[in-house]
Design a protein around this motif. Structure first.
Motif, PDB file in Angstrom:
ATOM      1  N   UNK A 260       2.620  -0.247   5.791  1.00  7.43           N
ATOM      2  CA  UNK A 260       1.834  -1.333   6.680  1.00  7.43           C
ATOM      3  C   UNK A 260       1.149  -2.109   5.888  1.00  7.43           C
ATOM      4  N   UNK A 261       0.040  -1.394   5.418  1.00 10.72           N
ATOM      5  CA  UNK A 261      -0.945  -2.056   4.480  1.00 10.72           C
ATOM      6  C   UNK A 261      -0.265  -3.080   3.606  1.00 10.72           C
ATOM      7  N   UNK A 262       0.900  -2.619   2.814  1.00 11.09           N
ATOM      8  CA  UNK A 262       1.450  -3.428   1.951  1.00 11.09           C
ATOM      9  C   UNK A 262       2.147  -4.961   2.582  1.00 11.09           C
ATOM     10  N   UNK A 263       2.540  -4.509   3.570  1.00  9.62           N
ATOM     11  CA  UNK A 263       3.178  -5.813   4.391  1.00  9.62           C
ATOM     12  C   UNK A 263       1.819  -6.716   4.893  1.00  9.62           C
ATOM     13  N   UNK A 264       0.781  -6.239   5.520  1.00  8.03           N
ATOM     14  CA  UNK A 264      -0.394  -6.987   5.809  1.00  8.03           C
ATOM     15  C   UNK A 264      -0.813  -7.803   4.516  1.00  8.03           C
ATOM     16  N   UNK A 265      -0.598  -7.196   3.299  1.00  8.75           N
ATOM     17  CA  UNK A 265      -1.010  -7.875   2.098  1.00  8.75           C
ATOM     18  C   UNK A 265      -0.206  -8.970   1.899  1.00  8.75           C
ATOM     19  N   UNK A 266       1.085  -8.784   1.721  1.00  6.92           N
ATOM     20  CA  UNK A 266       2.005  -9.955   1.733  1.00  6.92           C
ATOM     21  C   UNK A 266       1.640 -11.023   2.646  1.00  6.92           C
ATOM     22  N   UNK A 267       1.528 -10.850   3.844  1.00  5.83           N
ATOM     23  CA  UNK A 267       1.063 -11.837   4.904  1.00  5.83           C
ATOM     24  C   UNK A 267      -0.145 -12.087   4.839  1.00  5.83           C
ATOM     25  N   UNK A 268      -1.001 -11.697   3.736  1.00  5.36           N
ATOM     26  CA  UNK A 268      -2.246 -12.126   3.463  1.00  5.36           C
ATOM     27  C   UNK A 268      -3.412 -11.870   4.787  1.00  5.36           C
ATOM     28  N   UNK A 269      -3.231 -10.701   5.336  1.00  9.36           N
ATOM     29  CA  UNK A 269      -3.921 -10.336   6.540  1.00  9.36           C
ATOM     30  C   UNK A 269      -4.937  -9.076   6.164  1.00  9.36           C
ATOM     31  N   UNK A 270      -4.668  -8.758   4.977  1.00 11.76           N
ATOM     32  CA  UNK A 270      -5.512  -7.620   4.595  1.00 11.76           C
ATOM     33  C   UNK A 270      -6.934  -7.924   3.821  1.00 11.76           C
ATOM     34  N   UNK A 271      -7.998  -7.238   4.410  1.00 16.21           N
ATOM     35  CA  UNK A 271      -9.054  -7.339   3.881  1.00 16.21           C
ATOM     36  C   UNK A 271      -9.094  -7.071   2.556  1.00 16.21           C
ATOM     37  N   UNK A 272     -10.170  -7.531   1.574  1.00 14.12           N
ATOM     38  CA  UNK A 272     -10.125  -6.876   0.313  1.00 14.12           C
ATOM     39  C   UNK A 272     -10.599  -5.472   0.043  1.00 14.12           C
ATOM     40  N   UNK A 273      -9.947  -4.988  -0.728  1.00 12.39           N
ATOM     41  CA  UNK A 273     -10.129  -3.416  -1.265  1.00 12.39           C
ATOM     42  C   UNK A 273     -10.185  -2.666   0.030  1.00 12.39           C
ATOM     43  N   UNK A 274      -9.313  -2.618   0.863  1.00 10.14           N
ATOM     44  CA  UNK A 274      -8.774  -2.037   2.178  1.00 10.14           C
ATOM     45  C   UNK A 274      -8.735  -0.794   1.650  1.00 10.14           C
ATOM     46  N   UNK A 275      -9.627   0.333   2.428  1.00  8.48           N
ATOM     47  CA  UNK A 275      -9.302   1.924   2.158  1.00  8.48           C
ATOM     48  C   UNK A 275      -9.117   2.692   3.258  1.00  8.48           C
ATOM     49  N   UNK A 276      -7.947   3.507   3.406  1.00  8.10           N
ATOM     50  CA  UNK A 276      -7.753   4.084   4.740  1.00  8.10           C
ATOM     51  C   UNK A 276      -7.637   5.616   3.959  1.00  8.10           C
ATOM     52  N   UNK A 277      -8.337   6.399   4.901  1.00  4.39           N
ATOM     53  CA  UNK A 277      -8.400   7.874   4.536  1.00  4.39           C
ATOM     54  C   UNK A 277      -7.730   8.697   5.560  1.00  4.39           C
ATOM     55  N   UNK A 278      -6.747   9.662   5.266  1.00  4.63           N
ATOM     56  CA  UNK A 278      -6.094  10.495   6.393  1.00  4.63           C
ATOM     57  C   UNK A 278      -6.546  11.550   6.133  1.00  4.63           C
ATOM     58  N   UNK A 279      -7.102  12.563   7.167  1.00  5.63           N
ATOM     59  CA  UNK A 279      -7.620  13.954   7.055  1.00  5.63           C
ATOM     60  C   UNK A 279      -6.538  14.782   6.627  1.00  5.63           C
ATOM     61  N   UNK A 280      -6.785  15.983   5.837  1.00  5.27           N
ATOM     62  CA  UNK A 280      -5.952  17.081   5.715  1.00  5.27           C
ATOM     63  C   UNK A 280      -6.002  18.039   6.875  1.00  5.27           C
TER      64      UNK A 280
END
Length: 293
Positions: A260-280
């Motif tokens: 999902x993040x990669x597609x947003x980057x392709x569409x140039x809709x991703x903020x710079x240095x975006x970080x998402x953390x998923x809890x264990x």
């Protein structure tokens, strides 16, 4: 090599996805999440990588395949800092790069999706201390020096276990593959016999090796054992009582959000240095039925 899958005949483009190792349930869960996201967003997912964590050199060849296929973006869990130059070259060509699970010192990527591994280690350390009522000693096994994800889990475990009153004994490095982990864990269990009430291992290969070593020495079920990651054998160990608990990652969610993040980057809709953390998640006999990889 891992088998890949296409997500649709009339896809908008291709997302390359290179895991660090492909044999385990974790990466299978990541793969399923990536494929689902590809279908939802209209992209083919080219998912290829090495079978084992210690085969990082294969990633370079796969990255070249990703380039040849003209993929619009790359998602990668770099198996070595040696991947940095190849990844940087791809970035310079205008292809956005999303890191998943770890960075290992590679150049700054467009985004990152993964688990907070220090926090995951703390989760295990706190669970260990609760089980042992804050008393006794625990044997901390390590995977491989300089490996970002397991280094962080080991540090998190040691911090939480000590903070909660436990003595932490360093059991040394077990190695990145099952057979090596089994041999080294067996030796350490013998040398430390009688000194510990709990054992911790930081990833799939070490968790599997330690479980086998505990069983071989008839310690399984007699010491508190917490591992990380999930396999059919570890789940069986959890059900039988040989494993007390497992810290597991939300693999499907990680794969889905990375694409999902990669597609947003392709569409140039991703903020710079975006970080998402998923809890264990901490799995025990009580909540095992609710776990979906």
């Amino acid at each position: 090599m891992l088998l890949g899958a296409a997500t649709g005949v009339q896809a908008k483009g291709c997302i390359g996805f290179i895991p660090s190792g492909g044999g385990g349930i974790f990466w299978k869960g990541v793969n399923s999440g990536a494929i689902e996201a590809g279908k939802a967003l209209g992209y083919d997912i080219y998912f290829r990588g090495p079978q084992e964590e210690n085969q990082a050199g294969i990633q370079t060849a796969v990255l070249e395949m990703v380039s040849q296929r003209g993929c619009n973006a790359l998602v990668i869990a770099p198996g070595s800092a040696d991947m940095a130059l190849a990844v940087e070259k791809l970035q310079r060509s205008g292809v956005p790069v999303i890191y998943v699970d770890r960075t290992l010192g590679a150049p700054s990527a467009t985004g990152m999706v993964g688990t907070d591994n220090f926090k995951a280690g703390q989760l295990a350390g706190e669970a260990m201390a609760k089980r042992l009522k804050g008393k006794g000693a625990v044997l901390l096994f390590r995977m491989k020096q300089g490996w970002q994800t397991t280094d962080q889990r080991e540090s998190g475990f040691a911090e939480a276990a000590a903070r909660k009153g436990l003595q932490v004994i360093d059991g040394g490095y077990l190695g990145a593959v099952y057979g090596e982990a089994f041999v080294n864990a067996s030796s350490a269990l013998v040398s430390q016999k009688g000194r510990f009430q709990g054992v911790f291992a930081p990833n799939e290969a070490t968790s599997m090796g330690v479980l086998a070593a505990l069983r071989a020495q008839r310690l399984a079920g007699h010491v508190t054992y917490i591992g990380v990651d999930v396999t059919d054998q570890l789940l069986e160990g959890l059900q039988s009582g040989a494993v007390t608990g497992l810290v597991v990652q939300a693999a499907h969610a990680i794969g889905y959000q990375a694409v999902q993040m990669a597609v947003r980057a392709v569409d140039k809709k991703l903020p710079a240095n975006r970080r998402v953390t998923v809890d264990a998640i901490y799995l025990t006999q009580e909540n095992i039925d609710s776990y979906i990889p």
